[in-house]
Design an enzyme around this catalytic site. Structure first.
Site, PDB file in Angstrom:
ATOM      1  N   GLU A  90     -37.701  20.745   3.254  1.00 57.90           N
ATOM      2  CA  GLU A  90     -36.717  21.617   3.874  1.00 57.90           C
ATOM      3  C   GLU A  90     -36.696  23.059   3.364  1.00 57.90           C
ATOM      4  O   GLU A  90     -36.244  23.946   4.079  1.00 57.90           O
ATOM      5  CB  GLU A  90     -35.309  21.004   3.680  1.00 57.90           C
ATOM      6  CG  GLU A  90     -35.134  19.627   4.282  1.00 57.90           C
ATOM      7  CD  GLU A  90     -35.335  19.617   5.780  1.00 57.90           C
ATOM      8  OE1 GLU A  90     -35.985  18.677   6.286  1.00 57.90           O
ATOM      9  OE2 GLU A  90     -34.863  20.554   6.449  1.00 57.90           O
ATOM     10  N   SER A 120     -18.994 -33.428  24.081  1.00 60.81           N
ATOM     11  CA  SER A 120     -18.597 -33.799  25.440  1.00 60.81           C
ATOM     12  C   SER A 120     -17.790 -32.739  26.165  1.00 60.81           C
ATOM     13  O   SER A 120     -17.417 -32.936  27.322  1.00 60.81           O
ATOM     14  CB  SER A 120     -17.806 -35.105  25.403  1.00 60.81           C
ATOM     15  OG  SER A 120     -18.661 -36.193  25.149  1.00 60.81           O
TER      16      SER A 120
END
Length: 699
Positions: free
Chosen positions: A82, A352
């Site tokens: 940078e 179920s």
């Protein structure tokens, strides 16, 4: 003429210089700690006042580290990426600006921008990123003045503690954890270069989303370090791009307790889907109003705490409550660990409970509740025999009675009468709200991409509590599906509304007559399951279910799903790893009619206390014409291939993911698996539909 030219030249120089001097003497450079902006977003219940969780951006909870804790190689990597003249420039860099211009002209994006580290810090901390000459001028003045008033070390330290590096990580300490799961002091030179390379474009250069671009920028950083004499060329030659952490494993600091952490996870996923970005959440101080109703949520939490108290240490529960007319999630419980495994969003065998989807498909195809089906043992291809849990048979009974008593054999025969047999059960489940895919399961309710096995109607395959609650909400809403959602409204700290959910009219997924008949068949089941009728005679429709733990005779999943016209709730009870047995408070086998049914009843009783008692619609007869056995399919509706369900389950933080029970080795012949202790009336045990493969049976 010469005097005029000299005057113009003086004006060109002196006027900007005068403006600069005025600005320089006017602007005050604050201390680093004064520049921190803590924008916390809050997640509220539907009352918009009860806070469920807070989302704190990493810059709000970051741990600032002194410069001497940041490895020198990482500091040099940042400078190489940078600002290579950082230690000598006066806050701005003419050569850096020239390099940026050349990069733009040559198309070399890796050359970077012309801003120094000081300018970047000033932009992020003081002047913002508005694209204007005024902003740029202010940035330049502040940068020069900061360079004169602060030491270079202070500037670099402030920058390294505040710079954004993607993954919701601000500062090198947070980024080190986000990318490498370690403190910044332990970052290697290769890893430090990864962090430095990410600064330029944090989202676009994440190695998990753009590995080629990330490595190209990484090479640029390392080459720059060599040019700066900060890295020996021979060491640079041997460097290999390091492995980075899966971003899904990293989350920003969140303040939430218990199941609120799981609600927060759903909220964050949903915000992303509706277009509210991570940046919005972390910088705009959002007020997020959820669908969670505190009366229903408190009833759920109290029910779980009370009913689970006497169970084994590794017992776990899941509860999801969805409003039929809107799809709003009114209560949610997935566990006590805010960062742990969410059992309400986990794939589990359903037992179920899945019989209701086969019955819905049958009703849609013109088979009425009064249809008679044999409850004696049934033969499947390959000589496999299916029995009821206790080897009992009541001969021919209506399918409504078979649902009440949860006869496996009757429902296998019913499914055989469907036009596409098992596929129709799967399609109906998907249409009503069962997700078509789950984490680790690309396609649900299928056998390796093909038609599901006969056991689908007995609960062979996996689903989630949130999906079953959604399906029950669709049924309770007379066949109209609404998208299940947690987020009701989002506004910024300044009052700007970013999003508001619109329920709309929903989508019809099954005809009214089918939904009404199914609700009628499920009506007696709450009372039949150990007398768990709702308070005040409030009508309900319910179905319990249990899945066995292999061939042990013990159970591992116990369920109840059910609804009133106002709310639909699904409850699961099992163990932490889903590979061991779950027992009731007396040490016997757990059934859906036990702890799950009591949690379900307590949740709905509490959630609906003081609310009007509403009735389900009376079912019209199923009389769609004539056909095989006197029945014909209803012509009104075909379930569309629409995926439903909330966000995918994040990876667990501590507890393992529940995995489906593997099939045991084949045995010479099937045998009936009986429960360890006699179940309550209406419950059943397991049934083996293939040698060594036990499927759930229970009511």
């Amino acid at each position: 003429m010469l005097l005029w030219l000299l005057g113009i030249l003086a004006a060109i120089i002196l006027i900007p210089l005068g403006v600069f001097v005025v600005a320089y003497t006017t602007y005050d450079v604050p201390e680093p700690e004064e520049l921190t902006s803590k924008q916390v977003s809050s997640i509220y219940a539907s009352d918009a006042s009860t806070e469920l969780a807070r989302v704190v951006p990493p810059e709000g909870n970051r741990r600032q580290v002194p410069l001497d804790e940041v490895p020198e190689h990482l500091q040099n990597a940042v400078l190489a990426a940078e600002d290579r003249e950082f230690w000598t420039n006066r806050g701005f860099s003419l050569t850096g600006f020239g390099r940026a211009v050349i990069g733009q002209l040559t198309g070399n994006d890796s050359a970077g921008g012309g801003s120094t580290i000081t300018q970047q810090y000033v932009k992020n901390a003081l002047v913002g990123d508005e694209h204007s000459y005024v902003r740029k001028a202010r940035e330049l003045v502040y940068s020069i003045k900061m360079t004169n008033e602060w030491s270079k070390e202070d500037i670099l330290s402030a920058y390294l503690n505040t710079v954004y590096l993607g993954r919701n990580a601000y500062g090198m300490e947070a980024a080190s954890h986000a990318y490498f799961n370690k403190p910044v002091a332990e970052v290697t030179p290769e890893e430090g270069a990864v962090l430095a390379a990410t600064i330029q474009l944090p989202s676009q250069l994440d190695p998990w989303t753009n590995p080629e671009g990330a490595e190209q920028r990484w090479n640029y950083v390392l080459d720059g370090m060599v040019e700066m004499d900060a890295l020996p060329a021979e060491q640079r030659t041997g460097m290999v791009y390091p492995e980075t952490r899966d971003p899904a494993e990293y989350s920003a600091y969140t303040e939430a307790t218990g199941t609120n952490g799981m609600i927060k996870n759903h909220v964050m996923e949903e915000l992303q889907r509706v277009g509210i970005t991570e940046d919005d959440v972390t910088t705009r101080g959002l007020r997020i109003t959820t669908t969670i109703d505190m009366q229903a949520q408190n009833a759920t939490l109290n029910a779980v705490e009370t009913q689970m108290a006497g169970l084994q240490e590794d017992a776990r529960a899941a509860v999801a409550t969805v409003e039929p007319g809107t799809g709003a999630v009114r209560s949610y419980y997935g566990g006590e660990d805010a960062a742990g495994w969410d059992y309400a969003n986990a794939a589990l065998q359903t037992g179920s409970t899945f019989k209701i989807f086969g019955l819905a498909a049958a009703l849609q195809q013109g088979i009425p509740l009064s249809a008679q089906y044999d409850s004696s043992p049934v033969q499947l291809p390959g000589g496999i025999t299916v029995n009821n849990w206790d080897n009992s048979s009541a001969g021919y009974t209506t399918i409504a009675e078979a649902l009440k008593r949860s006869y496996n054999t009757s429902f296998i025969r019913l499914q055989d009468d469907l036009e596409n047999t098992t596929q129709d059960t799967a399609d109906m489940a998907h249409a009503l709200g069962v997700a078509r895919s789950l984490p680790g399961i690309p396609a649900t309710l299928t056998e390796n991409g093909g038609q599901p096995y006969e056991g689908i109607i007995l609960g062979q395959y996996q689903s989630r509590a949130i999906d079953l609650a959604t399906a029950m909400a669709t049924i309770a809403n007379r066949g109209v599906w609404h998208e299940t959602h947690f987020v009701e409204r989002v506004e910024t700290g300044t009052g700007e509304v970013l999003y508001e959910h619109q329920a709309g009219d929903g989508e019809r997924r099954v005809s009214e007559v089918v939904a009404d008949n199914l609700l009628s068949a499920m009506g007696p089941l709450a009372a039949y399951s150990n007398g768990n009728s709702l308070a005040g005679g409030r009508p309900s429709a319910a179905k319990t279910g249990t899945a066995q733990l292999g061939d042990t005779g013990n159970n591992k999943d116990a369920w109840i799903i059910g609804a009133t016209p106002q709310l639909a709730t699904a409850v699961w009870v099992g163990t932490a790893d889903n590979t061991t047995a779950i027992f009731n408070e007396w040490g016997g086998n757990m059934f859906g009619s036990g702890t799950p049914a009591r949690i379900w009843k307590s949740t709905l009783d509490g959630a609906l206390e003081g609310k009007e008692i509403e009735q389900f619609a009376s079912p019209a007869p199923i009389n769609f014409g004539t056909g095989p056995m006197g029945y014909a399919p209803a012509p009104a509706y075909t379930p569309p291939p629409v995926a439903t369900g909330p966000a995918e389950q994040p990876a667990p933080a501590e507890e393992p993911s529940p995995e489906p029970e593997p099939a045991p080795e084949p045995e010479p012949a099937p045998e009936i698996q009986l429960p360890e202790l006699p179940p309550p009336p209406g419950d059943g045990g397991g049934v083996e539909i293939a040698p060594g493969i036990v499927l759930p049976d229970l009511l």
